[in-house]
Structure formats: structure tokens, C-alpha cells
Scaffold this active site. Structure first.
Site, PDB file in Angstrom:
ATOM      1  N   GLN A  47       0.938  -1.096  -0.041  1.00  0.00           N
ATOM      2  CA  GLN A  47       0.159   0.067   0.212  1.00  0.00           C
ATOM      3  C   GLN A  47       0.815   1.275   0.145  1.00  0.00           C
ATOM      4  OE1 GLN A  47      -3.214  -0.257   2.868  1.00  0.00           O
ATOM      5  NE2 GLN A  47      -3.263   2.119   3.218  1.00  0.00           N
ATOM      6  N   HIS A  62       2.274   7.322  15.433  1.00  0.00           N
ATOM      7  CA  HIS A  62       1.192   6.025  15.056  1.00  0.00           C
ATOM      8  C   HIS A  62       1.850   4.824  14.844  1.00  0.00           C
ATOM      9  CE1 HIS A  62      -0.812   9.739  12.880  1.00  0.00           C
ATOM     10  NE2 HIS A  62      -1.322   9.687  14.304  1.00  0.00           N
ATOM     11  N   LYS A  72       7.616   0.663   7.025  1.00  0.00           N
ATOM     12  CA  LYS A  72       7.228   1.667   6.107  1.00  0.00           C
ATOM     13  C   LYS A  72       8.480   2.255   5.563  1.00  0.00           C
ATOM     14  CE  LYS A  72       3.505   3.359   9.206  1.00  0.00           C
ATOM     15  NZ  LYS A  72       2.872   4.523  10.006  1.00  0.00           N
ATOM     16  N   TYR A 132       4.348   7.317   1.764  1.00  0.00           N
ATOM     17  CA  TYR A 132       4.849   6.324   2.433  1.00  0.00           C
ATOM     18  C   TYR A 132       4.371   4.909   1.803  1.00  0.00           C
ATOM     19  CZ  TYR A 132       1.093   7.238   5.691  1.00  0.00           C
ATOM     20  OH  TYR A 132      -0.112   7.436   6.262  1.00  0.00           O
ATOM     21  N   ASP A 170      -4.742  12.631  17.725  1.00  0.00           N
ATOM     22  CA  ASP A 170      -3.348  12.699  18.133  1.00  0.00           C
ATOM     23  C   ASP A 170      -3.167  13.389  19.575  1.00  0.00           C
ATOM     24  OD1 ASP A 170      -2.574  11.077  16.094  1.00  0.00           O
ATOM     25  OD2 ASP A 170      -1.688  12.928  14.821  1.00  0.00           O
TER      26      ASP A 170
END
Length: 183
Positions: A47, A62, A72, A132, A170
Site C-alpha cells: 500500500q 502512530h 514503512k 509512504y 493525536d
């Protein structure tokens, strides 16, 4: 591609070979073969994500919980960000420590963040476009975070956190001392 190892095992900075002339520049931003050779093991990205943010935005920190944890490969394609990865791996000698790297559209650097890390960034330019690659699909039920405001982490976000633009989510993550790692 130049590979720069960091103080935290598994987190690496990648600098592509950039070919410039009076027309502009060219570089190979991703090659599975080159990337896997550079980090020493295969990673199958499934992805790609992109975000646009304005100066003062801080996103993070995260992660996704197992079995949906994500590795990532991140980069800033327009503008500049301070990118941060925090080690959340149980038993790691660098647990709770972080790496902070400036990623810009001019330096073309990328950061590889393995599974077991929380990730975030602050926008340093007027606007930034951030991309990313992830090796696992997003699963909302597996998302988690730790507070980017946690003073014990010692992260210098290079922005005034009193004026930072944060999402409501957040703003509510626990500090590391109140967190039980799932990794």
C-alpha cells in the site's frame, strides 16, 4: 543508493543517486531489488499513502498492532518534514529511543522504519507532501499511538508544540510510561 545506518537497529536512511543537469534531475525512488539488498531482507510493500500538510502540523506517533504491524518506507516529495521513529519493541536495547531525520524534496532522503516502531512527522515548510509505502494494509481496529507531546521521549519537533496543529486523536495518545507495547 547510499545507505546510512542509524543508532537504532533496523532503521536506515536511504539516499538515492540523483542525476542532475540543466533540465532538472532524475533518480530511481524505489527498486525492490535494490531496496531489499540495501536493508538485507525482502519487504513486500502492499500500500502507498500520501498526505499533504501545512506548516505547524505534527502527525503521530502512530503504529498498527500485530498481526497488522507495518514496516514503512517514507519520503517527502514536496517541502520538508522532520520525520521521527520511536522504538516500541519489547526487550529492545533502544526501547523508547527515537530517530529524527529531516526529509526534504531537495535532499531526496527516505527513511525505512521496521515493524515495532511508532512514526510521526512535523511539517517544517509552508506545505509538505509526504509519501509512504507500507508492507501491510491499514486496519482501523489495529491502529494505536503514543503521545508526541510526551516529554520523556525527548523529541525536538522543531516547532512550537503549544501552537502545533494536531488531530483530536493525536492529542489523546498515552505517554510511553503508561503504554504497554504490543510488539
Amino acid at each position: 543508493m547510499n545507505i546510512i545506518k542509524t543508532e537504532i537497529e533496523g532503521v536506515v536512511i536511504l539516499e538515492p543517486r540523483v542525476f542532475s543537469d540543466d533540465r532538472g534531475y532524475f533518480f530511481e525512488s524505489y527498486s525492490k531489488k535494490s531496496f531489499d539488498n540495501a536493508i538485507g531482507h525482502p519487504v513486500d510493500f502492499v500500500q502507498d499513502n500520501q498526505s499533504r500538510s501545512v506548516k505547524g502540523v505534527v502527525r503521530g506517533l502512530h503504529f498498527q498492532r500485530p498481526p497488522y504491524a507495518q514496516a514503512k518506507l517514507v519520503r517527502c516529495v514536496s517541502g520538508s518534514v522532520l520525520d521521527v521513529a520511536v522504538d516500541l519493541r519489547a526487550g529492545s536495547p533502544t526501547y523508547g529511543q527515537h530517530i529524527a531525520v529531516e526529509l526534504t524534496s531537495d535532499n531526496h532522503r527516505m527513511l525505512f522504519i521496521p515493524k515495532g516502531f511508532a512514526h510521526g512527522f512535523s511539517v517544517l515548510s509552508d506545505e509538505a507532501v509526504f509519501q509512504y509505502k507500507c508492507d501491510e494494509y491499514y486496519h482501523p481496529e489495529a491502529e494505536g499511538g503514543i503521545s508526541l507531546l510526551d516529554p520523556d521521549l525527548g523529541i525536538d519537533w522543531t516547532t512550537d508544540l503549544c501552537k502545533a496543529i494536531l488531530s483530536p486523536k493525536d492529542s489523546c495518545h498515552p505517554n510511553l510510561k503508561d503504554f504497554i507495547t504490543p510488539f
